[in-house]
Scaffold this motif. Sequence first.
Motif, PDB file in Angstrom:
ATOM      1  N   LEU A 146      -7.571  -3.276   1.471  1.00  0.00           N
ATOM      2  CA  LEU A 146      -7.477  -3.052   2.914  1.00  0.00           C
ATOM      3  C   LEU A 146      -8.813  -2.558   3.468  1.00  0.00           C
ATOM      4  O   LEU A 146      -9.253  -2.951   4.551  1.00  0.00           O
TER       5      LEU A 146
ATOM      6  N   ASP B 120       0.840  -1.208   0.000  1.00  0.00           N
ATOM      7  CA  ASP B 120       0.000   0.000   0.000  1.00  0.00           C
ATOM      8  C   ASP B 120       0.870   1.252   0.000  1.00  0.00           C
ATOM      9  O   ASP B 120       0.527   2.261  -0.585  1.00  0.00           O
TER      10      ASP B 120
ATOM     11  N   GLN C  82      -3.592   2.479  -4.700  1.00  0.00           N
ATOM     12  CA  GLN C  82      -5.041   2.443  -4.473  1.00  0.00           C
ATOM     13  C   GLN C  82      -5.611   1.032  -4.546  1.00  0.00           C
ATOM     14  O   GLN C  82      -6.616   0.733  -3.907  1.00  0.00           O
TER      15      GLN C  82
ATOM     16  N   VAL D 188      -5.016  -0.294  -1.128  1.00  0.00           N
ATOM     17  CA  VAL D 188      -5.838   0.441  -0.158  1.00  0.00           C
ATOM     18  C   VAL D 188      -7.283  -0.051  -0.228  1.00  0.00           C
ATOM     19  O   VAL D 188      -7.948  -0.253   0.788  1.00  0.00           O
ATOM     20  N   ARG D 189      -7.755  -0.292  -1.443  1.00  0.00           N
ATOM     21  CA  ARG D 189      -9.138  -0.757  -1.578  1.00  0.00           C
ATOM     22  C   ARG D 189      -9.312  -2.133  -0.919  1.00  0.00           C
ATOM     23  O   ARG D 189     -10.293  -2.387  -0.223  1.00  0.00           O
TER      24      ARG D 189
END
Lengths: 422, 231
Positions: A343, A12, A337, A340-341
Amino acid sequence: MADVLSIRTGLDKEFRPTRGDFLQTLMIELSPGRGMRTLPLNLGILLDVSSSMQGAKLENAKKACIFLLQQLSPQDRATVCTFSSGAQTVVSPQLFSESVQVASTQAIENLRCTGATELLAGLDQVYKEIAPHQSAEVTSYIILLSDGEPTDSQGYIDDDYAKFLDRAGNEFEKSGISLSTIGLGSATDFNAAFLRDLADRASGKFLMAPRPEDLQETFEEEFGRIRSTVLSEVTIEINRLNGRVRRFWRVVPDKKMFDPPKENNGSITIPVGALQLDQPQAYVADIVTRAPDEPVERGLLCQVAAITENDGVSQRSEGNVLISYSDNEVELSQRNQEVVRLLQEANDYKLQIDLESAVQSGDRRKMTGILERKKKMTQRLGKTSATKVLENMEDTLESGGHISPDDLAVSSIETKKTKRLA
Amino acid sequence: MPKCPNPECGHDNVDGTQFCEMCGEELEQDAAAPVVVGDTVFCPKCNAANAADNVACEACGADLPQSDAPDADVASAPAPENEPAVASAPDTAEPQSDEDDASQNQVDAAPVPDAPAGPKLEPGQVKLSVEQGMVTGKQYVLGDPEMLVGREDEDEEIYPDIDLDDQDEGYVHRRHATLKFDDGQLTVTHLGGGNKTRINNRPIPDNEAQPLKLGDKVSFGKVVLRVLPNA
């Protein structure tokens, strides 16, 4: 190797500060080779035939079970076991030729309901039947159907769930046998969270059939998934780790929270089960990374490997994960991203577990707080159906009502869903 | 060490944590100051160079800080020189939530512009060209009197005329807005979702048809399109 199983990793945050501990999330994506042949089945069907299954439930369960056996090919092996007060084998494990189909159908037609819901006896029975036939060349799955809470032989509810979870988890880790669970009827009867956790521990899937007539479709859905397995025993290895793994999740194609992985000399081994045809899986690991001993710009965080067996040959795919060190604010604020998504998806699942725990404790203030956070997360993830379920729960709480087990179960199923990676 | 802002939690998380490990609350991230050079703003997330009036980074889609531009035809107005293009600190790495956006709905709504002067617009004569999105340059011809803009959802049987699913990551609502030709005029109506529809960077009110003219920049969520004649 690229034809059988490939691995892709990402962080990330590519950069971390040069000093102190820092949390980074590692994505590991496993993809089976395109168009691989599916594996023969070593299937166990475990049916609840306690007295609560009487009537339409049992009749539909029989129908669904017979339908499923009719889909088997001659190279597939299957067994059918039942449990109530005790457990028994109705169809012994055998390859499914046409004559076996006829005899099995007859045996299932003759099933009758009686007694308690002694699930542990049922699990012991079905594991005993299918374990001898397990290998990396077949996909070993159990489909469990139940409409109630597990009990002891006297019919008293047995809420020592840990022993069921350990049984399923140990069998998966030891023999690679997965277990999927189907809850029939209302979640007020069968404890959806327990059945979900049971499936999670054994790398299976939890499904719900609210009405008896939904059973065939539910069986078919799960059977279709199991049928498309191309690799049956996949393990992820994380080696030479410069940090410690705090949490490990599967986020694609659905979510599962693993027990905190145990480290052994900088190595972690996590059995992740089966991979289905053309279906990548994604995992995320929260890793507290360490600062470098000497000033460097780039270093090794870990080596990640995926290991499996195909056509009797051990296969290994691996890659290095590198991190960059910097104290530049712009570099430190960069985010991948995609990770992150994932996560966010993982955290959405964590909030579901927290919500279930708050509902169980009866702490309404806690429920409200978690609902608020979870709703924000589902909105961000664009999960409209999940958001609606949460809004209903909020309304229920505001009007002084109680969150129902059914609402919670639906929320759990909605939370489990994730979009496949592109 | 980021402390969880949830008053009931307050857990001290390890640096770099994005969601509190104890309660799942989103933690505030240290946002880097945006770098603005002339008409160029550098994305605080990925450092890519963007035009100063971009609402989202062309490289990674992150929010970019906006200038205090007038609500009139920003697209055709020259960019002010020697004026900072940054109005406020950028958002963190996380996408803006629907709720956050919705809370600004009333105060940020664009004033209703006057009826535009210009040629009459009819179906088939106008197209939208993606200027910021996953597939820049992609064009959508407005061929019907009324068209739904959104994202396809098979489960809910929503099949928009202009499907922006491949253009962004969930900021476009499934029923985001409608585009309508009426008496030689093209209008856009935002259908009420938290991620707004904007004309020339300014959010428009919900459920009120707003005129669009050639050259306007219209944004659905984070996808930015230019209204162009379909030659």
